[in-house]
Structures are given as C-alpha cells and as structure tokens.
Design an enzyme around this catalytic site. Structure first.
Site, PDB file in Angstrom:
ATOM      1  N   GLY A  88      -5.083  -6.583 -20.401  1.00  0.00           N
ATOM      2  CA  GLY A  88      -6.117  -6.052 -21.296  1.00  0.00           C
ATOM      3  C   GLY A  88      -5.607  -5.421 -22.572  1.00  0.00           C
ATOM      4  O   GLY A  88      -6.346  -4.685 -23.240  1.00  0.00           O
TER       5      GLY A  88
ATOM      6  N   MET B 139      -8.519 -16.074 -17.615  1.00  0.00           N
ATOM      7  CA  MET B 139      -7.667 -17.177 -17.171  1.00  0.00           C
ATOM      8  C   MET B 139      -8.448 -18.270 -16.432  1.00  0.00           C
ATOM      9  O   MET B 139      -7.932 -18.856 -15.483  1.00  0.00           O
ATOM     10  CB  MET B 139      -6.546 -16.638 -16.271  1.00  0.00           C
ATOM     11  CG  MET B 139      -5.713 -15.539 -16.911  1.00  0.00           C
ATOM     12  SD  MET B 139      -5.055 -15.980 -18.527  1.00  0.00           S
ATOM     13  CE  MET B 139      -3.634 -16.922 -18.019  1.00  0.00           C
ATOM     14  N   ARG B 140      -9.651 -18.547 -16.870  1.00  0.00           N
ATOM     15  CA  ARG B 140     -10.423 -19.626 -16.247  1.00  0.00           C
ATOM     16  C   ARG B 140     -11.142 -20.430 -17.319  1.00  0.00           C
ATOM     17  O   ARG B 140     -11.549 -19.879 -18.348  1.00  0.00           O
ATOM     18  CB  ARG B 140     -11.472 -19.042 -15.279  1.00  0.00           C
ATOM     19  CG  ARG B 140     -10.884 -18.368 -14.073  1.00  0.00           C
ATOM     20  CD  ARG B 140     -10.080 -19.304 -13.211  1.00  0.00           C
ATOM     21  NE  ARG B 140     -10.935 -20.177 -12.442  1.00  0.00           N
ATOM     22  CZ  ARG B 140     -11.223 -19.998 -11.158  1.00  0.00           C
ATOM     23  NH1 ARG B 140     -10.706 -18.972 -10.496  1.00  0.00           N
ATOM     24  NH2 ARG B 140     -12.005 -20.828 -10.523  1.00  0.00           N
ATOM     25  N   VAL B 141     -11.311 -21.739 -17.038  1.00  0.00           N
ATOM     26  CA  VAL B 141     -12.111 -22.587 -17.928  1.00  0.00           C
ATOM     27  C   VAL B 141     -13.582 -22.312 -17.625  1.00  0.00           C
ATOM     28  O   VAL B 141     -13.965 -22.140 -16.465  1.00  0.00           O
ATOM     29  CB  VAL B 141     -11.762 -24.075 -17.705  1.00  0.00           C
ATOM     30  CG1 VAL B 141     -12.695 -24.979 -18.493  1.00  0.00           C
ATOM     31  CG2 VAL B 141     -10.318 -24.348 -18.108  1.00  0.00           C
ATOM     32  N   LEU B 142     -14.404 -22.251 -18.665  1.00  0.00           N
ATOM     33  CA  LEU B 142     -15.833 -21.946 -18.485  1.00  0.00           C
ATOM     34  C   LEU B 142     -16.646 -23.234 -18.420  1.00  0.00           C
ATOM     35  O   LEU B 142     -16.278 -24.247 -19.025  1.00  0.00           O
ATOM     36  CB  LEU B 142     -16.307 -21.075 -19.647  1.00  0.00           C
ATOM     37  CG  LEU B 142     -15.637 -19.701 -19.713  1.00  0.00           C
ATOM     38  CD1 LEU B 142     -15.777 -19.107 -21.108  1.00  0.00           C
ATOM     39  CD2 LEU B 142     -16.216 -18.764 -18.661  1.00  0.00           C
TER      40      LEU B 142
ATOM     41  N   HIS C 299      -4.911 -17.530 -27.774  1.00  0.00           N
ATOM     42  CA  HIS C 299      -3.925 -18.278 -26.976  1.00  0.00           C
ATOM     43  C   HIS C 299      -2.544 -18.113 -27.612  1.00  0.00           C
ATOM     44  O   HIS C 299      -2.407 -18.259 -28.835  1.00  0.00           O
ATOM     45  CB  HIS C 299      -4.326 -19.763 -26.938  1.00  0.00           C
ATOM     46  CG  HIS C 299      -3.399 -20.590 -26.120  1.00  0.00           C
ATOM     47  ND1 HIS C 299      -3.434 -20.599 -24.742  1.00  0.00           N
ATOM     48  CD2 HIS C 299      -2.387 -21.417 -26.483  1.00  0.00           C
ATOM     49  CE1 HIS C 299      -2.491 -21.404 -24.291  1.00  0.00           C
ATOM     50  NE2 HIS C 299      -1.838 -21.915 -25.321  1.00  0.00           N
TER      51      HIS C 299
ATOM     52  N   GLU D 294     -15.384 -27.059 -23.403  1.00  0.00           N
ATOM     53  CA  GLU D 294     -15.210 -27.276 -21.964  1.00  0.00           C
ATOM     54  C   GLU D 294     -13.773 -27.621 -21.584  1.00  0.00           C
ATOM     55  O   GLU D 294     -13.424 -27.593 -20.415  1.00  0.00           O
ATOM     56  CB  GLU D 294     -16.122 -28.414 -21.473  1.00  0.00           C
ATOM     57  CG  GLU D 294     -17.597 -28.092 -21.486  1.00  0.00           C
ATOM     58  CD  GLU D 294     -18.248 -28.325 -22.839  1.00  0.00           C
ATOM     59  OE1 GLU D 294     -17.525 -28.598 -23.834  1.00  0.00           O
ATOM     60  OE2 GLU D 294     -19.482 -28.210 -22.904  1.00  0.00           O
TER      61      GLU D 294
ATOM     62  N   HIS E 204       2.832 -11.117 -28.967  1.00  0.00           N
ATOM     63  CA  HIS E 204       1.732 -10.174 -28.723  1.00  0.00           C
ATOM     64  C   HIS E 204       1.427  -9.366 -29.982  1.00  0.00           C
ATOM     65  O   HIS E 204       0.259  -9.143 -30.305  1.00  0.00           O
ATOM     66  CB  HIS E 204       2.066  -9.245 -27.556  1.00  0.00           C
ATOM     67  CG  HIS E 204       1.866  -9.895 -26.221  1.00  0.00           C
ATOM     68  ND1 HIS E 204       2.449  -9.459 -25.064  1.00  0.00           N
ATOM     69  CD2 HIS E 204       1.147 -10.985 -25.870  1.00  0.00           C
ATOM     70  CE1 HIS E 204       2.092 -10.236 -24.067  1.00  0.00           C
ATOM     71  NE2 HIS E 204       1.305 -11.181 -24.523  1.00  0.00           N
TER      72      HIS E 204
ATOM     73  N   GLU F  68      -0.650 -11.429 -32.061  1.00  0.00           N
ATOM     74  CA  GLU F  68      -2.017 -11.490 -31.521  1.00  0.00           C
ATOM     75  C   GLU F  68      -2.817 -10.260 -31.928  1.00  0.00           C
ATOM     76  O   GLU F  68      -4.006 -10.367 -32.255  1.00  0.00           O
ATOM     77  CB  GLU F  68      -1.979 -11.577 -29.987  1.00  0.00           C
ATOM     78  CG  GLU F  68      -1.458 -12.881 -29.451  1.00  0.00           C
ATOM     79  CD  GLU F  68      -1.567 -12.976 -27.944  1.00  0.00           C
ATOM     80  OE1 GLU F  68      -1.687 -14.098 -27.451  1.00  0.00           O
ATOM     81  OE2 GLU F  68      -1.526 -11.939 -27.250  1.00  0.00           O
TER      82      GLU F  68
END
Ligand code: GRF
Length: 172
Positions: A6, A73-76, A92, A125, A154, A157
């Site tokens: 976070g 960390m997941r595809v929506l 990313h 996607e 970082h 970022e």
C-alpha cells in the site's frame, strides 16, 4: 484498490490533497494497505476478488470519479470494467508493453535491459494491456542490485501516479 504493502496508496493520499480518497478496497486480510488506511483515517473495506458485484456497489454508492489499482494483483472482469468506463487506471513497474505480469523489475534486469521504468494505463480485460496514459523511465546500472533498482522504480511510481491522477481528474 490494493492487495499488499500500500505504499502507492499512502503516497496518493499525501500527494493528491485536492482530491479525496473516499474508499480503499483491499483483498488480502491484514495487508499493509489496511494498516495504512487505519493510520491515515481513510475509509476501507476488505472484499475478495470474487466479490466484484459488492465492490461495484460500494464504488457506485461512493460516486467515485476514478478507481486506481495500486498493487491490485487480480485481473478484473469485463462486467466490472464496463461499470466504470474510462475510470479505472493501473500502475505497473515496467515500461509496458514490455514485461507484463509478475516479477517484472527482476525480469527487466535479468534480461540485460539498461532502462526500465513504470507505466500508468487504463485497465481493460487483458493483463497490463490497456491504453497507456504516461510512463517514467529508470536507468539500470551495470552494478545495480534488485533492491536498489526496485527502490528507484518505486520512487518513479510515487512521482508518476499522482501526476496522472491529477491530470485525469482535472478534466472533470
Ligand atoms: C507497485 O510496484 C505497482 O507498480 C505494482 O504493485 C506494486 C504495489 O506496491 N502494481 P505498493 O503496494 O504500492 O507498495
């Protein structure tokens, strides 16, 4: 939306004071993002990646202008993405379209790249594949280590993501 440490989430809170972070959703119990939300006083909610309809409901209820994937960390699903057209962005740690997926800082270094960086893009996607909004480059030095390079990516970022958020939200 966060899954881990976070640090980008906390940086957004500090670096975009003119915009309210109204809700942080995390999918890993007891992750760093949750601890940061408590400390920062930001409304937060634990929901699993499979509970997308509830996530949609919460964001709709909160009337959000933008959804930021900051280490989610997941595809929506397309259903979720279509509920918020042009309103979901992701950070990313590579210069997309190079190095999609996981462990990309290591992969860039091990492949002998002399430059890597980070990308903010709209979410579609496919993994790490939506339209690129902005990128920032980071040099890889001959005597670099993964730890040092990761720190510099970082830091890049932390500059790039707030700047894109401000740029996108200023259009409203
Ligand atoms: C960042 O490197 C981001 O680019 C990637 O996940 C990491 C999240 O780090 N998608 P943190 O949780 O913000 O510290």
């Amino acid at each position: 939306m966060c899954s881990g440490n976070g640090s980008n989430f906390e940086n957004i809170v500090h670096s975009c004071p003119e915009h309210d972070v109204v809700l942080m959703i995390y999918n890993k119990e007891n992750c760093g993002a949750k601890e940061r939300a408590i400390r920062l006083g930001i409304p937060h909610c634990h929901l699993k990646s499979t509970e997308e309809s509830e996530i949609t409901r919460r964001f709709t209820e909160a009337n959000v202008d933008l959804i930021v994937l900051a280490g989610w960390m997941r595809v929506l699903s397309s259903e979720f993405i279509n509920s918020f057209p042009d309103k979901i962005i992701n950070i990313h740690p590579s210069l997309l379209p190079k190095y999609k997926g996981l462990n990309v800082i290591e992969r860039a270094m091990e492949s002998g790249e002399v430059v890597t960086g980070c990308t903010v893009h709209y979410v579609n996607e496919e993994l790490d594949s939506g339209d690129i909004i902005d990128q920032s480059t980071v040099q890889i030095y001959p005597d670099d280590t993964i730890e040092l390079l990761t720190q510099r990516v970082h830091q890049a970022e932390y500059r790039l993501l707030p700047s894109v958020i401000n740029q996108v939200l200023d259009k409203f």
